[in-house]
Design a protein around this motif. Sequence first.
Motif, PDB file in Angstrom:
ATOM      1  N   PRO A  40      18.225  22.709  -7.314  1.00 18.22           N
ATOM      2  CA  PRO A  40      18.128  24.030  -7.952  1.00 18.22           C
ATOM      3  C   PRO A  40      18.438  23.933  -9.442  1.00 18.22           C
ATOM      4  CG  PRO A  40      19.614  24.085  -6.046  1.00 18.22           C
ATOM      5  CD  PRO A  40      19.336  22.641  -6.351  1.00 18.22           C
ATOM      6  N   ALA A  41      18.020  24.948 -10.179  1.00 18.53           N
ATOM      7  CA  ALA A  41      18.306  25.018 -11.615  1.00 18.53           C
ATOM      8  C   ALA A  41      19.800  24.845 -11.851  1.00 18.53           C
ATOM      9  CB  ALA A  41      17.854  26.368 -12.162  1.00 18.53           C
ATOM     10  N   GLY A  42      20.141  24.015 -12.830  1.00 15.13           N
ATOM     11  CA  GLY A  42      21.548  23.852 -13.193  1.00 15.13           C
ATOM     12  C   GLY A  42      22.224  22.675 -12.537  1.00 15.13           C
ATOM     13  N   GLU A  43      21.659  22.161 -11.456  1.00 10.82           N
ATOM     14  CA  GLU A  43      22.365  21.074 -10.776  1.00 10.82           C
ATOM     15  C   GLU A  43      22.202  19.757 -11.548  1.00 10.82           C
ATOM     16  OE1 GLU A  43      22.843  19.530  -6.247  1.00 10.82           O
ATOM     17  OE2 GLU A  43      22.507  21.667  -6.537  1.00 10.82           O
ATOM     18  N   ILE A  44      20.994  19.471 -11.997  1.00  5.68           N
ATOM     19  CA  ILE A  44      20.803  18.317 -12.898  1.00  5.68           C
ATOM     20  C   ILE A  44      20.667  18.835 -14.324  1.00  5.68           C
ATOM     21  CG2 ILE A  44      19.367  16.330 -13.510  1.00  5.68           C
ATOM     22  CD1 ILE A  44      18.401  16.243 -10.618  1.00  5.68           C
ATOM     23  N   VAL A  45      19.728  19.754 -14.502  1.00  9.21           N
ATOM     24  CA  VAL A  45      19.545  20.416 -15.807  1.00  9.21           C
ATOM     25  C   VAL A  45      19.249  21.895 -15.563  1.00  9.21           C
ATOM     26  CG1 VAL A  45      18.688  18.505 -17.246  1.00  9.21           C
ATOM     27  CG2 VAL A  45      17.101  19.744 -15.745  1.00  9.21           C
ATOM     28  N   GLY A  46      19.533  22.698 -16.572  1.00  9.33           N
ATOM     29  CA  GLY A  46      19.214  24.114 -16.494  1.00  9.33           C
ATOM     30  C   GLY A  46      17.733  24.344 -16.741  1.00  9.33           C
TER      31      GLY A  46
ATOM     32  N   ASN B  26       0.801  -1.199   0.000  1.00  8.07           N
ATOM     33  CA  ASN B  26       0.000   0.000   0.000  1.00  8.07           C
ATOM     34  C   ASN B  26       0.837   1.252   0.000  1.00  8.07           C
ATOM     35  OD1 ASN B  26      -2.639   0.042  -0.191  1.00  8.07           O
ATOM     36  ND2 ASN B  26      -3.084  -0.029   1.991  1.00  8.07           N
ATOM     37  N   ALA B  27       1.948   1.207   0.658  1.00  7.11           N
ATOM     38  CA  ALA B  27       2.749   2.397   0.888  1.00  7.11           C
ATOM     39  C   ALA B  27       4.198   2.102   0.536  1.00  7.11           C
ATOM     40  CB  ALA B  27       2.611   2.832   2.353  1.00  7.11           C
ATOM     41  N   PRO B  28       4.471   1.949  -0.772  1.00  9.07           N
ATOM     42  CA  PRO B  28       5.838   1.653  -1.183  1.00  9.07           C
ATOM     43  C   PRO B  28       6.748   2.852  -0.949  1.00  9.07           C
ATOM     44  CG  PRO B  28       4.506   2.172  -3.090  1.00  9.07           C
ATOM     45  CD  PRO B  28       3.564   2.119  -1.917  1.00  9.07           C
ATOM     46  N   THR B  29       8.020   2.603  -0.762  1.00  6.77           N
ATOM     47  CA  THR B  29       8.987   3.692  -0.675  1.00  6.77           C
ATOM     48  C   THR B  29       9.347   4.120  -2.094  1.00  6.77           C
ATOM     49  OG1 THR B  29       9.867   2.879   1.402  1.00  6.77           O
ATOM     50  CG2 THR B  29      11.290   4.325   0.110  1.00  6.77           C
ATOM     51  N   ILE B  30       9.141   5.380  -2.372  1.00 13.31           N
ATOM     52  CA  ILE B  30       9.414   5.911  -3.709  1.00 13.31           C
ATOM     53  C   ILE B  30      10.292   7.148  -3.573  1.00 13.31           C
ATOM     54  CG2 ILE B  30       8.362   6.979  -5.767  1.00 13.31           C
ATOM     55  CD1 ILE B  30       5.975   5.188  -5.420  1.00 13.31           C
ATOM     56  N   LYS B  31      11.257   7.263  -4.449  1.00 11.27           N
ATOM     57  CA  LYS B  31      12.084   8.471  -4.463  1.00 11.27           C
ATOM     58  C   LYS B  31      12.040   9.117  -5.835  1.00 11.27           C
ATOM     59  CE  LYS B  31      15.009   7.202  -0.670  1.00 11.27           C
ATOM     60  NZ  LYS B  31      16.301   7.272  -0.017  1.00 11.27           N
ATOM     61  N   TRP B  32      11.801  10.386  -5.866  1.00 10.96           N
ATOM     62  CA  TRP B  32      11.788  11.140  -7.108  1.00 10.96           C
ATOM     63  C   TRP B  32      12.818  12.274  -7.010  1.00 10.96           C
ATOM     64  CZ3 TRP B  32       6.247  12.739  -9.218  1.00 10.96           C
ATOM     65  CH2 TRP B  32       5.621  11.619  -9.798  1.00 10.96           C
ATOM     66  N   ARG B  33      13.178  12.773  -8.187  1.00 13.42           N
ATOM     67  CA  ARG B  33      14.012  13.967  -8.238  1.00 13.42           C
ATOM     68  C   ARG B  33      13.222  15.107  -8.870  1.00 13.42           C
ATOM     69  NH1 ARG B  33      19.794  12.853 -10.692  1.00 13.42           N
ATOM     70  NH2 ARG B  33      18.523  12.630 -12.572  1.00 13.42           N
ATOM     71  N   LEU B  34      13.275  16.252  -8.235  1.00  9.55           N
ATOM     72  CA  LEU B  34      12.591  17.437  -8.754  1.00  9.55           C
ATOM     73  C   LEU B  34      13.634  18.470  -9.154  1.00  9.55           C
ATOM     74  CD1 LEU B  34       9.567  19.332  -7.173  1.00  9.55           C
ATOM     75  CD2 LEU B  34      11.590  20.552  -7.959  1.00  9.55           C
ATOM     76  N   SER B  35      13.574  18.915 -10.381  1.00 14.46           N
ATOM     77  CA  SER B  35      14.462  19.991 -10.814  1.00 14.46           C
ATOM     78  C   SER B  35      13.673  21.294 -10.849  1.00 14.46           C
ATOM     79  CB  SER B  35      15.052  19.672 -12.194  1.00 14.46           C
ATOM     80  OG  SER B  35      15.981  20.679 -12.545  1.00 14.46           O
ATOM     81  N   SER B  36      14.114  22.264 -10.054  1.00 17.58           N
ATOM     82  CA  SER B  36      13.456  23.572 -10.031  1.00 17.58           C
ATOM     83  C   SER B  36      14.051  24.452 -11.117  1.00 17.58           C
ATOM     84  CB  SER B  36      13.658  24.226  -8.662  1.00 17.58           C
ATOM     85  OG  SER B  36      13.255  25.588  -8.702  1.00 17.58           O
TER      86      SER B  36
ATOM     87  N   ASN C 131      11.517  13.344 -21.054  1.00 17.73           N
ATOM     88  CA  ASN C 131      12.233  12.081 -21.288  1.00 17.73           C
ATOM     89  C   ASN C 131      12.504  11.295 -20.006  1.00 17.73           C
ATOM     90  OD1 ASN C 131      14.584  13.107 -20.121  1.00 17.73           O
ATOM     91  ND2 ASN C 131      15.322  13.941 -22.059  1.00 17.73           N
ATOM     92  N   GLY C 132      12.056  11.811 -18.858  1.00 17.88           N
ATOM     93  CA  GLY C 132      12.174  11.048 -17.616  1.00 17.88           C
ATOM     94  C   GLY C 132      13.527  11.138 -16.912  1.00 17.88           C
ATOM     95  N   THR C 133      14.387  12.054 -17.345  1.00 14.94           N
ATOM     96  CA  THR C 133      15.654  12.268 -16.626  1.00 14.94           C
ATOM     97  C   THR C 133      15.356  12.648 -15.176  1.00 14.94           C
ATOM     98  OG1 THR C 133      16.666  13.060 -18.670  1.00 14.94           O
ATOM     99  CG2 THR C 133      17.812  13.588 -16.612  1.00 14.94           C
ATOM    100  N   VAL C 134      14.352  13.489 -14.997  1.00 14.27           N
ATOM    101  CA  VAL C 134      13.780  13.738 -13.671  1.00 14.27           C
ATOM    102  C   VAL C 134      12.286  13.451 -13.784  1.00 14.27           C
ATOM    103  CG1 VAL C 134      15.494  15.478 -12.981  1.00 14.27           C
ATOM    104  CG2 VAL C 134      13.366  16.202 -14.116  1.00 14.27           C
TER     105      VAL C 134
END
Lengths: 368, 368
Positions: B75-81, B31-41, B91-94
């Motif tokens: 923050p912007a630029g750390e993964i993508v600008g 019911n409550a799987p552990t999920i991790k996402w990345r958010l690029s601001s 494309n699912g990079t984040v």
Amino acid sequence: MKRRQFLSAATAGAAAAAATSVIAKPAIAQNAPTIKWRLSSAFQPSLDILWSASELFAKVVSDLTDGKFQIQTFPAGEIVGTAQALDAAINGTVEIIHTASYYYVGKDPTFSLFTAQPFGLNTRQLNAWILAGGGQELADNFFKKFGLVAFPGGNTGTQMGGWFRKEIKTVEDLKGLKMRIPGLGGEILSKLGVLPQQIPPADIYPSLERGTIDAVEFVGPYDDEKLGFVKVAPFYYYPGWWEGSAGLHFMINDKKFAELPKTYQDAVKAAAAVVNQDMIAKYDARNPGALRRLLGSGATLRAFSQEIMEASYKASQEVFAEISAKNEDFKKVIESTTAFRNEEYLWFQVAEYSYDNFMIRQRRTKSD
Amino acid sequence: MKRRQFLSAATAGAAAAAATSVIAKPAIAQNAPTIKWRLSSAFQPSLDILWSASELFAKVVSDLTDGKFQIQTFPAGEIVGTAQALDAAINGTVEIIHTASYYYVGKDPTFSLFTAQPFGLNTRQLNAWILAGGGQELADNFFKKFGLVAFPGGNTGTQMGGWFRKEIKTVEDLKGLKMRIPGLGGEILSKLGVLPQQIPPADIYPSLERGTIDAVEFVGPYDDEKLGFVKVAPFYYYPGWWEGSAGLHFMINDKKFAELPKTYQDAVKAAAAVVNQDMIAKYDARNPGALRRLLGSGATLRAFSQEIMEASYKASQEVFAEISAKNEDFKKVIESTTAFRNEEYLWFQVAEYSYDNFMIRQRRTKSD
């Protein structure tokens, strides 16, 4: 039907403790207890935007807890009436109510300020004060005295000044006017000679028709339309300066709230936020069409004269000073909202107001 | 550091199926799987209101899921600008980005309308259109073409017109003016002779100082203050008619969103709503103090002249017609927002505007 089912304090305590200790472990049953609450709304389903706020709130809480935290919603009068709802939440007859805190001004005038201060904050400013201007902390301290926690739960926007049987041009015209207007607005207008009347919603229309009263204030076009006042009191005045914004609340018995697992408490807060942005969106989307229909049905739109606005403003300052002299809480809250309001309009008069001003003028130059 | 951890599609599917079938049964691990996402601001932490929206969003999602759905914010630029963020979500990079959709106007001009339409909806009206005026459905249909789902995630309010090295009184004064202004606003102003410049934020100040550019538009007092433009371009114009409201979004790869258990999807929606009401509250609470400080630092506040406003409005209609002739999505969305806006101002000019008008005049009569 078994409508109510309490989680015992002991179970809830264990659940809350478990909730904070199992992060990253698999979910276990105690984590997500089945809880049922009863919510008494201050509104009838006929006022659909106000009433549906409770339904939306209950749905979001259920969605966020995988259906385990169920809140059953009741219209005003089914468990308790609007006037008794505050006491019902305080004594735990219901766990939660959805209402306007200014209905309880008789218990303490400070309640009025969390809904609407005459000549106070507009809707965005009220939210800014609560969320980012110290308002929630002041609310927390005040509501705690009554054993309640309260979260913003919707707003109607600036209300209308109401429906009048005759035109009102000067302060002189207000003298002896019998107007259905509750709370601080009525107290302020009584300084200008108005005779405020307290009349239940169902009796307003016949009272206006018979001339037992001369005027009524209610909400705005979308809600007012349903009550048909246009037929018996066609002069529709604006703005409702006693409600430049009218913020509603979800008020919760604080012991019941403390018994919830932390995740359910967070679900309650998030659901209140969902309602808070949803209600004003609905009013803003539906008021224009209702206003058009009312104008088509014979409503005569009138702005309160500058003389009446200024006299009302002056009278409001007198009323605030009188109450502040007797009530420390009221004084503290109104000093906070007034200082915040003065700063807000410094900014709002620049970009926001000038933008709206241009858009309104641009619209008027087109045929409509 | 292991920053990314995907839930496999198979596991997620099973979890989602489980989530819909176990209502009222005890919670089980799936019911409550552990999920991790990345958010690029799209923003840097120095623009603290914009950046902290992502942090608040991640916190609320975590709180609502008992810490099991973790969203790591970058923050912007750390993964993508900022410019690449949309493709990274597609494309699912984040899994998720927090951004302004009008940054991607190069991909399709329709993106611009979900953030801000020049001479379009103000902040409350934009929320009303999205939540109760059919806007979310139009957004859903448009974003789906790119494999995205998008939820409103904050608003700056009406922006300022920006900082100018010299006074601009007439349309003639705009001719040849090199102004840093992106998107539709730049396209419209170019019809009046402005030469729009695309300059990264870090280069704006030196460009203004050297006179390489003559003007810059950014956001409003609170954000603008940090960039120090007042020292090199002291004429501060209002309103920013190209952004009468600027709404941000959380945009999510739609496959990743579909893989989430329903409860987590609801947590995402509720967290976006929390951010959506929080951001405008913060801007409204902090802009007045920043405006005061800017005025104290030598900012000269100026309203765009009626001539400039009207010429800009006319040019905006031309640009909208040109784009609409080539782009069906743009045409469909702008017809919806324009019709909605015209109805909204019918109502806003009555209670809201007259209330603000009185409060602003009342404030001005007092010493300040």
